[in-house]
Design an enzyme around this catalytic site. Structure first.
Site, PDB file in Angstrom:
ATOM      1  N   SER A  74       0.823  -1.209   0.000  1.00  0.00           N
ATOM      2  CA  SER A  74       0.000   0.000   0.000  1.00  0.00           C
ATOM      3  C   SER A  74       0.859   1.261   0.000  1.00  0.00           C
ATOM      4  O   SER A  74       0.349   2.341  -0.272  1.00  0.00           O
ATOM      5  CB  SER A  74      -0.973   0.008   1.172  1.00  0.00           C
ATOM      6  N   HIS A 116      -3.127  -3.052  -6.174  1.00  0.00           N
ATOM      7  CA  HIS A 116      -3.434  -2.569  -4.826  1.00  0.00           C
ATOM      8  C   HIS A 116      -4.923  -2.681  -4.526  1.00  0.00           C
ATOM      9  O   HIS A 116      -5.734  -1.965  -5.114  1.00  0.00           O
ATOM     10  CB  HIS A 116      -2.948  -1.107  -4.719  1.00  0.00           C
ATOM     11  N   GLU A 158      -6.352  -0.582  -7.613  1.00  0.00           N
ATOM     12  CA  GLU A 158      -5.384   0.287  -8.284  1.00  0.00           C
ATOM     13  C   GLU A 158      -4.287  -0.579  -8.883  1.00  0.00           C
ATOM     14  O   GLU A 158      -3.690  -1.395  -8.166  1.00  0.00           O
ATOM     15  CB  GLU A 158      -4.756   1.199  -7.231  1.00  0.00           C
ATOM     16  N   ASN A 198      -4.649   6.580  -1.879  1.00  0.00           N
ATOM     17  CA  ASN A 198      -4.156   6.906  -0.540  1.00  0.00           C
ATOM     18  C   ASN A 198      -3.552   8.298  -0.488  1.00  0.00           C
ATOM     19  O   ASN A 198      -3.624   8.991   0.518  1.00  0.00           O
ATOM     20  CB  ASN A 198      -3.130   5.874  -0.076  1.00  0.00           C
TER      21      ASN A 198
HETATM   22  P1  NAD Z   1      -1.380  -9.221   7.656  1.00  0.00           P
HETATM   23  O1  NAD Z   1      -0.401  -9.006   8.721  1.00  0.00           O
HETATM   24  O2  NAD Z   1      -2.803  -9.456   8.001  1.00  0.00           O
HETATM   25  O3  NAD Z   1      -0.930 -10.460   6.762  1.00  0.00           O
HETATM   26  C1  NAD Z   1       0.375 -10.670   6.309  1.00  0.00           C
HETATM   27  C2  NAD Z   1       0.574 -12.171   6.149  1.00  0.00           C
HETATM   28  O4  NAD Z   1       1.820 -12.385   5.511  1.00  0.00           O
HETATM   29  C3  NAD Z   1       0.636 -12.912   7.484  1.00  0.00           C
HETATM   30  O5  NAD Z   1      -0.283 -13.997   7.452  1.00  0.00           O
HETATM   31  C4  NAD Z   1       2.052 -13.409   7.555  1.00  0.00           C
HETATM   32  O6  NAD Z   1       2.196 -14.641   8.230  1.00  0.00           O
HETATM   33  C5  NAD Z   1       2.405 -13.531   6.084  1.00  0.00           C
HETATM   34  N1  NAD Z   1       3.841 -13.520   5.831  1.00  0.00           N
HETATM   35  C6  NAD Z   1       4.777 -12.719   6.362  1.00  0.00           C
HETATM   36  N2  NAD Z   1       5.997 -13.050   5.873  1.00  0.00           N
HETATM   37  C7  NAD Z   1       5.820 -14.049   4.990  1.00  0.00           C
HETATM   38  C8  NAD Z   1       6.680 -14.819   4.183  1.00  0.00           C
HETATM   39  N3  NAD Z   1       7.994 -14.590   4.164  1.00  0.00           N
HETATM   40  N4  NAD Z   1       6.148 -15.784   3.398  1.00  0.00           N
HETATM   41  C9  NAD Z   1       4.823 -16.026   3.422  1.00  0.00           C
HETATM   42  N5  NAD Z   1       3.955 -15.338   4.200  1.00  0.00           N
HETATM   43  C10 NAD Z   1       4.445 -14.374   4.980  1.00  0.00           C
HETATM   44  O7  NAD Z   1      -1.245  -7.978   6.684  1.00  0.00           O
HETATM   45  P2  NAD Z   1      -2.302  -7.389   5.623  1.00  0.00           P
HETATM   46  O8  NAD Z   1      -3.057  -6.320   6.259  1.00  0.00           O
HETATM   47  O9  NAD Z   1      -2.991  -8.531   4.975  1.00  0.00           O
HETATM   48  O10 NAD Z   1      -1.315  -6.673   4.571  1.00  0.00           O
HETATM   49  C11 NAD Z   1      -0.582  -7.404   3.631  1.00  0.00           C
HETATM   50  C12 NAD Z   1      -0.075  -6.454   2.573  1.00  0.00           C
HETATM   51  O11 NAD Z   1      -1.164  -5.777   1.963  1.00  0.00           O
HETATM   52  C13 NAD Z   1       0.868  -5.371   3.056  1.00  0.00           C
HETATM   53  O12 NAD Z   1       1.835  -5.122   2.089  1.00  0.00           O
HETATM   54  C14 NAD Z   1      -0.058  -4.177   3.239  1.00  0.00           C
HETATM   55  O13 NAD Z   1       0.624  -2.947   3.147  1.00  0.00           O
HETATM   56  C15 NAD Z   1      -0.956  -4.369   2.049  1.00  0.00           C
HETATM   57  N6  NAD Z   1      -2.255  -3.704   2.158  1.00  0.00           N
HETATM   58  C16 NAD Z   1      -2.924  -3.667   3.330  1.00  0.00           C
HETATM   59  C17 NAD Z   1      -4.148  -3.022   3.401  1.00  0.00           C
HETATM   60  C18 NAD Z   1      -4.900  -2.995   4.694  1.00  0.00           C
HETATM   61  O14 NAD Z   1      -5.848  -2.213   4.806  1.00  0.00           O
HETATM   62  N7  NAD Z   1      -4.554  -3.821   5.654  1.00  0.00           N
HETATM   63  C19 NAD Z   1      -4.687  -2.423   2.265  1.00  0.00           C
HETATM   64  C20 NAD Z   1      -3.995  -2.504   1.058  1.00  0.00           C
HETATM   65  C21 NAD Z   1      -2.786  -3.142   1.020  1.00  0.00           C
END
Ligand code: NAD
Length: 736
Positions: free
Chosen positions: A445, A466, A478, A516
């Site tokens: 993000s 995204h 996006e 964003n």
């Molecule tokens: P989250 O913490 O809920 O999930 C991340 C997952 O990745 C976890 O289950 C973790 O175990 C796994 N993980 C970490 N390292 C790993 C590896 N080496 N191999 C495999 N799995 C691994 O986070 P999220 O909120 O789902 O966010 C994930 C991504 O999406 C981030 O880059 C975040 O910036 C992006 N994002 C988040 C949002 C939001 O609102 N939360 C919105 C858009 C984008």
């Protein structure tokens, strides 16, 4: 006839709609003319008792061709004609046709001798087409659970203005019709029958024969609608009756509560309903047609139709897609089974795509699978998903910690922690096992795509996709091109988004991309005002009365103050000395760091929440930490600050070529963060307000609050030359 077939079955005509050049029937001028002729034929042929109007396609039709409406307007304007007259001419032709069907040629006094019309819809019938059904004396629908029936006009800036508003209110009463008219609620045939929108649901193969049989057996009274019969009373009461007065008062209050009065179409619809309820059917239809024409003439409605219908559809159909062969996704590998990964897995499997959901260990992968199962269970509970469909969707998901399972994937979406090192490691691990031509997408993000692509051996196949949270609800996606991203990756990402039925915008790489980047200054501006001592209720109400569906402090609570704090700290670290702290930082630090208020997620933010997580009032102690200033600013100034925080950032994104196409900027803003939909989006908002006036507002705010309100050069230039954004970048759509 090009669009209709006219057959007879004994004394019943069967008029079948089948447009040769379209997959979905829509109301055009020619369609209306031809149907009018077919109806005349029924009315003048003594051997016919009536007719069934149906469709040879799997659906009845999608509504009035809105592009054609825009063309009528543009044509009249070009020829120097009276635009209102041209539009009213079209609207009235449709009204007259539906009314002709409804009256059936009956004697105006005795109401006797009318022909009977039944509608038989095999599937979906929307908007102006559903209004045709409402004109008929009886409505049959095939038992097709996928069919959608209803009047979605209000969602794109219009209201049901081909008799639908007047008829539905007379059928269901003003409160009974409210959900269908105000919220564009669509229902399947069974629910439509329960809601009395249609009369009969029959098996597909018996659709036309049932309708023919009904016409054949119809009594004379069946040809007379209740409102054309003597003594008709509006269900729920007409405005000036003891019963109707509170109903109408309630309906008006409810509508304004929901829309803040900013939508021209809902105001006009209310007027049509209210005034129409005071007169007979023929006059009510005239009133409705006039109000409808006034909406068609309103630039806000035109901007809404342009963004929410015409351009949204063009973008979804691939307006920005590079010209490369079909790149539909068969198997998607999702890395990271957390909140986002599981959501992306869910929408993909639901779209019939095979999903390999990978996390660090089996336990974490299983948690992602359980999240998907939970979403499906919710659907089952709400009767939106059957047990079989749930099993089918789950069977598409392979949750594992084994990267080798990705070997058959043609698209990867990485959604691991927001950490460049972890993302780089994952990229390399994945690229070692996936096919050479697979595309790798990251759901980051905040991290620039070009930087993340450095870890890839194939940066031309590396892209940003995204998603917004919650993935299954948010419609915008996006797509971000890094410096080296190639056409194939863009096409793949677009085809994927299309498969999962969301709306994509394609932007270039920059901090926070597009959405964003615009949301953050909006949320910050509200926090700056809190810091200045502006009454928070004033801030929230100013936003709501601008037509923002969620006010900024509430939105900050929803997305969490923790996330706001994290973004602030990361931006500070990345920008170093160039970072300019603001009062928003103080407010965030106070609430999150000192007071432990993280937002809805821990039940305390700008608002308080009860044990069930329901939002209560604003946190009373907020005023202790940030006392209200003795003199509160002008309401309009608060509104200008809140809207310009978003609008100017959108203009800067265009200026810097992050945003390539202003159509995407407008559609993306409405779908991505709910930018005042009535305006058609930030660029449309500038055009509606007048670029010169916007520059003047910027100048005044800049003098008072500083450089964040400086009008960008692009805006100044457009204003100075007397142009508009659409005039410059989308000239063929500038007429709105
Ligand atoms: P989250 O913490 O809920 O999930 C991340 C997952 O990745 C976890 O289950 C973790 O175990 C796994 N993980 C970490 N390292 C790993 C590896 N080496 N191999 C495999 N799995 C691994 O986070 P999220 O909120 O789902 O966010 C994930 C991504 O999406 C981030 O880059 C975040 O910036 C992006 N994002 C988040 C949002 C939001 O609102 N939360 C919105 C858009 C984008």
């Amino acid at each position: 006839m090009n669009n209709w077939k006219f057959d007879t079955d004994g004394d019943v005509a069967i008029i079948t709609w089948d447009m040769a050049d379209r997959s979905m029937n829509v109301m055009t001028e020619e369609v209306i003319r031809e149907l009018d002729a077919a109806v005349d034929k029924v009315l003048t042929d003594d051997s016919l008792k009536g007719a069934v109007i149906t469709s040879a396609k799997s659906d009845m039709g999608g509504g009035v061709d809105l592009t054609m409406l825009a063309n009528i307007k543009a044509q009249a304007a070009k020829e120097g004609g009276n635009v209102g007259e041209a539009l009213f001419g079209f609207v009235w032709a449709l009204h007259s046709l539906y009314r002709k069907i409804e009256v059936g040629g009956a004697d105006p006094k005795t109401k006797k001798g009318g022909k009977v019309f039944a509608a038989a819809t095999p599937g979906t019938a929307l908007g102006g087409v559903f209004e045709l059904l409402l004109g008929c004396h009886r409505r049959f629908a095939a038992d097709n659970p996928k069919a959608k029936l209803g009047l979605p006009e209000t969602l794109v800036g219009l209201f049901p203005g081909a008799g639908g508003t007047t008829r539905l209110v007379r059928m269901l009463g003003v409160m009974g019709a409210a959900d269908y008219l105000l919220q564009g609620k669509l229902v399947n045939p069974k629910k439509a029958k329960a809601g009395m929108l249609i009369d009969e649901v029959v098996p597909q193969e018996e659709l036309v024969s049932s309708a023919v049989a009904w016409v054949r057996d119809a009594k004379e009274s069946d040809a007379v609608k209740p409102w054309d019969a003597k003594g008709f009373k509006l269900p729920g009461g007409a405005p000036y009756t003891p019963q109707g007065f509170p109903t109408f008062l309630g309906a008006i209050a409810m509508t304004h509560g929901k829309t803040a009065g900013v939508y021209p179409q809902t105001n006009a619809m209310l007027s049509a309903v209210y005034e129409g309820a005071l007169v007979d059917m023929d006059n009510a239809l005239k009133i409705e047609a006039r109000w409808f024409t006034s909406v068609l003439m309103d630039p806000r409605s035109a901007a809404m139709i342009r963004s929410l219908f015409v351009n949204k559809q063009a973008i979804e159909k691939g307006a920005r897609r590079p010209d490369v062969p079909d790149a539909k996704v068969k198997s998607v590998g999702i890395i990271g089974a957390g909140m986002m990964g599981a959501g992306i897995g869910f929408v993909s499997a639901r779209a019939g795509i095979d999903v390999v959901l990978v996390d660090r260990d089996q336990e974490a992968a299983d948690r992602g699978y359980a999240t998907i199962e939970g979403l499906l269970d919710e659907g089952v509970k709400r009767k939106k998903v059957t047990e079989e469909a749930k099993a089918g969707i789950l069977s598409k998901v392979n949750a594992t910690s084994d990267y080798a399972a990705l070997s058959g994937c043609d698209l990867i979406v990485e959604a691991v922690f927001e950490d460049p090192e972890i993302k780089a490691e994952v990229t390399q691990k994945v690229e070692a096992v996936i096919p050479k031509d697979a595309i790798f997408a990251t759901n980051t993000s905040t991290l620039p795509i070009t930087g993340l692509a450095e870890a890839s051996a194939r940066p031309d196949q590396f892209i940003g996709i995204h998603f917004f949270s919650p993935v299954h609800k948010m419609m915008l996606v996006e797509i971000i091109k890094g410096e080296k991203t190639g056409d194939l990756a863009v096409a793949k990402a677009l085809d994927f988004v299309r498969q999962i039925k969301k709306t994509p915008i394609v932007v270039n790489d920059a901090r926070f991309f597009y959405a964003n980047r615009c949301i953050i200054p909006y949320l910050n501006e509200a926090m700056i005002m809190v810091g200045e001592g502006v009454n928070p209720s004033l801030i929230e109400n100013a936003a709501k009365q601008l037509g923002m569906p969620v006010a900024p402090l509430q939105l900050t609570d929803e997305t969490s103050l923790e996330l706001g704090h994290r973004i602030m700290m990361a931006t500070k670290a990345q920008m170093g000395d160039a970072y300019e702290a603001s009062l928003a930082d103080d407010v965030l630090l106070k609430l999150f760091e000192s007071e432990g208020r993280a937002g809805r997620k821990n039940g305390k933010g700008f608002y308080d929440y009860d044990e069930k997580g329901k939002r209560q009032k604003l946190w009373p102690d907020l005023a202790k930490h940030f006392p209200h200033a003795d003199e509160q600013p002008d309401f309009e100034e608060i509104q200008n600050r809140l809207i310009l925080a978003q609008v100017l950032e959108a203009v800067r994104a265009k200026e810097e070529d992050v945003l390539v196409d202003i159509r995407e900027g407008d559609v993306g803003a409405i779908l991505g963060w709910g930018f005042a939909p009535w305006s058609g989006g930030p660029m449309s908002w500038i055009d509606l307000t007048g670029p010169k006036d916007v520059v003047a507002i910027c100048d005044a705010l800049e003098a008072k609050y500083g450089a964040r309100f400086t009008a960008p050069a692009l805006l100044k230039d457009i204003a100075a030359k007397g142009e508009t954004f659409y005039g410059r970048f989308q000239p063929q759509q500038a007429a709105a």
